[in-house]
Design an enzyme around this catalytic site. Structure first.
Site, mmCIF file in Angstrom:
data_model
loop_
_atom_site.group_PDB
_atom_site.id
_atom_site.type_symbol
_atom_site.label_atom_id
_atom_site.label_comp_id
_atom_site.label_asym_id
_atom_site.label_seq_id
_atom_site.Cartn_x
_atom_site.Cartn_y
_atom_site.Cartn_z
ATOM 1 N N GLY A 17 -5.166 7.930 5.369
ATOM 2 C CA GLY A 17 -4.279 8.862 6.068
ATOM 3 C C GLY A 17 -3.069 9.187 5.209
ATOM 4 C CE LYS B 96 -2.854 0.806 3.654
ATOM 5 N NZ LYS B 96 -2.636 2.154 4.221
ATOM 6 C CB SER C 50 4.713 9.751 11.524
ATOM 7 O OG SER C 50 3.923 9.921 10.371
ATOM 8 N NE ARG D 81 6.184 6.526 0.926
ATOM 9 C CZ ARG D 81 5.260 6.339 1.872
ATOM 10 N NH1 ARG D 81 4.142 5.678 1.608
ATOM 11 N NH2 ARG D 81 5.443 6.831 3.097
ATOM 12 N NE ARG E 285 -2.852 -1.949 8.270
ATOM 13 C CZ ARG E 285 -2.494 -2.248 7.022
ATOM 14 N NH1 ARG E 285 -2.589 -3.490 6.591
ATOM 15 N NH2 ARG E 285 -2.024 -1.328 6.216
ATOM 16 C CG ASP F 125 0.316 -0.061 9.380
ATOM 17 O OD1 ASP F 125 -0.053 0.773 10.235
ATOM 18 O OD2 ASP F 125 0.657 0.248 8.233
ATOM 19 N NE ARG G 108 -5.686 8.133 10.931
ATOM 20 C CZ ARG G 108 -5.048 7.285 10.123
ATOM 21 N NH1 ARG G 108 -5.678 6.784 9.082
ATOM 22 N NH2 ARG G 108 -3.793 6.952 10.358
ATOM 23 C CE LYS H 168 -0.617 4.033 12.874
ATOM 24 N NZ LYS H 168 0.127 4.765 11.849
ATOM 25 N NE ARG I 17 -5.625 -0.295 12.951
ATOM 26 C CZ ARG I 17 -4.924 -0.115 11.834
ATOM 27 N NH1 ARG I 17 -3.601 -0.058 11.889
ATOM 28 N NH2 ARG I 17 -5.533 -0.005 10.669
HETATM 29 C C1 S3P Z 1 2.344 4.771 6.200
HETATM 30 C C2 S3P Z 1 2.912 5.068 7.401
HETATM 31 C C3 S3P Z 1 2.365 4.615 8.688
HETATM 32 C C4 S3P Z 1 1.401 3.447 8.508
HETATM 33 C C5 S3P Z 1 0.438 3.671 7.397
HETATM 34 C C6 S3P Z 1 1.162 3.893 6.083
HETATM 35 C C7 S3P Z 1 2.944 5.318 4.970
HETATM 36 O O1 S3P Z 1 1.649 5.685 9.290
HETATM 37 O O2 S3P Z 1 0.714 3.208 9.708
HETATM 38 O O3 S3P Z 1 -0.426 2.548 7.254
HETATM 39 O O4 S3P Z 1 2.643 4.815 3.867
HETATM 40 O O5 S3P Z 1 3.749 6.252 5.087
HETATM 41 P P1 S3P Z 1 2.383 6.804 10.200
HETATM 42 O O6 S3P Z 1 3.276 7.572 9.321
HETATM 43 O O7 S3P Z 1 1.261 7.655 10.718
HETATM 44 O O8 S3P Z 1 3.095 6.071 11.276
#
Ligand code: S3P
Length: 421
Positions: free
Chosen positions: A91, A19, A160, A24, A381, A308, A119, A335, A339
């Site tokens: 997110g 994902k 993050s 990206r 999830r 995750d 969020r 999240k 969770r």
């Molecule tokens: C992600 C980063 C993580 C992850 C999300 C995908 C990403 O989140 O939990 O499922 O693709 O950069 P955080 O950056 O909030 O930790």
């Protein structure tokens, strides 16, 4: 939906594309010069939200199952969207767009579903404002007025990859250099992909320096299988008797493999075969056999490497001998749903000995569990973790929402029942 039970898992299969890398590939492809051909793309709801947002900004994106072609517009070729950019449940789409759009020459609005509205966006808006960005709101809907921005030296407050990536995207447009100091190492797909596309990025441990970038060059990207999706089968293969599975072509970027380290520590029989590098990312086939698990303590800097996977790791710990402690995982509260609360509340329903803590949970494993009517909180999830948990419970279990798996793993139930006896 009533959760059908299986007795063992056997066979070789692949899981859908990663994902994080799929998001990206679309976003960065859209601001490259040239055409990107992406294969192994995750055709799930979150990544489709990303595609829709970029189409609204004038980018042609053709999708044919897991093959996607992005006709890049260059760093300065996006156009003002006619309507609000809707990011759904994603997110990653929301936060990464903030970084990219604060440096364009137009205004726009971003919003998503009910979960996204709750969020926190301040973690990304605040450092972007330090760069000079104009973003109204700390929760969605956000109004962004694109403008000239400047580089900063920034110590991150949370581990993050979404925040880090938003800052890197903004930094490619900013005057002067930007240095980002990570709190703990988070997934680095952005750094790998943007460097391959020609961005000015230097990584030195936890420090990342980005200089203004004039041009990105389109790349063909083969997206590996998502380790976060493979995780459900890694755990189920380990806890179900008489199981032996091979999950082929899974991304094993070291910033993502905390789940493998933890399961090995718990005594799981897991081997990595056929290790290779595909478009800059490490990949392997993961073999898992039934095993006897023991409890572990999980905390510290491994957390971002398995954030995750914590709900499914909690499932593994229900079938491990002893007391598993998960700590330093406050991020779970922000999240798709909270969770920590969701796992503890739902696991209790089927008789798991589990306690909520401020930053995680404590589980006393290896006790019998019974079927229950589970709530997913609309969280993909949670739905998949509870389905795995239900396989080991006596009697019947149900989940209130099986559709939400489409966010990251639309074929989850087909794969599960296709491998089962
Ligand atoms: C992600 C980063 C993580 C992850 C999300 C995908 C990403 O989140 O939990 O499922 O693709 O950069 P955080 O950056 O909030 O930790």
């Amino acid at each position: 939906m009533e959760i059908k039970k299986i007795t063992s898992l056997n066979g070789a299969f692949t899981v859908p594309g990663d994902k994080s890398i799929s998001h990206r590939a679309i976003m960065f492809g859209a601001i490259c010069d040239g055409v990107s051909h992406i294969t192994g793309f995750l055709n799930g709801a979150d990544c489709l939200s990303t595609i829709e947002c970029f189409r609204q900004m004038g980018v042609q994106i053709d999708v044919n199952n897991d093959a996607v072609t992005v006709y890049g517009k260059g760093l300065h070729g996006l156009k003002k969207p006619d309507e609000l950019l809707y990011t759904g449940n994603s997110g990653t789409t929301t936060r990464l767009l903030c970084g990219l759009l604060c440096a364009q020459d137009f205004e726009c609005d971003i919003a998503g579903d009910e979960s996204i509205a709750k969020r926190p966006m301040k973690r990304v808006c605040e450092p972007l404002r330090l760069m000079g960005a104009k973003i109204d709101g700390d929760y969605c809907p956000l109004h962004i007025t694109g403008k000239e921005i400047n580089g900063i030296d920034y110590h991150m407050m949370v581990a993050s990859a979404q925040v880090k990536t938003a800052l890197i995207l903004a930094a490619m447009y900013a005057n002067g250099k930007t240095t980002i100091h990570e709190l703990e190492k988070s997934r680095d797909h952005t750094e790998l992909m943007l460097r391959a596309m020609g961005a000015n990025i230097e990584v030195d441990g936890l420090n990342i320096t980005i200089d203004k970038t004039d041009r990105l060059n389109a790349q063909d990207i083969k997206v590996p299988g998502d380790i976060s999706s493979a995780a459900f089968f890694m755990v189920l293969g380990a806890i179900l008797k008489n199981s032996e599975i091979t999950i082929k072509n899974v991304g094993i970027n070291p910033t993502r493999t905390g789940i493998i380290d933890v399961l090995l520590d718990m005594g799981a029989d897991i081997t990595l075969e056929n290790k290779r590098v595909v478009t800059g990312e490490q990949v392997a086939d993961i073999k898992v056999r039934s095993s006897k698990l023991k409890a572990v303590t999980i905390g510290g800097d491994i957390i971002p490497r398995l954030i995750d996977e914590l709900p499914i790791i909690a499932v593994a710990s229900v079938f491990a001998e002893g007391k598993t402690v998960i700590k330093d995982a406050q991020e779970l509260k922000v999240k798709e749903t909270n969770r920590i609360f969701a796992v503890v509340n739902e696991f209790k329903k089927c008789g798991v000995d589990i306690k909520e803590t401020d930053d995680g949970m404590i589980i006393n494993g290896n006790k019998p569990i019974h079927g229950a009517d589970f709530k997913t909180y609309g969280d993909h999830r949670m739905a998949m973790s509870l389905t795995v948990l239900a396989q080991m419970a006596s009697g019947i279990s149900t989940i209130d929402d099986d559709k939400c798996v489409s966010v990251s793993y639309p074929s989850f139930f087909d794969d599960l029942y296709g491998l089962s006896k």
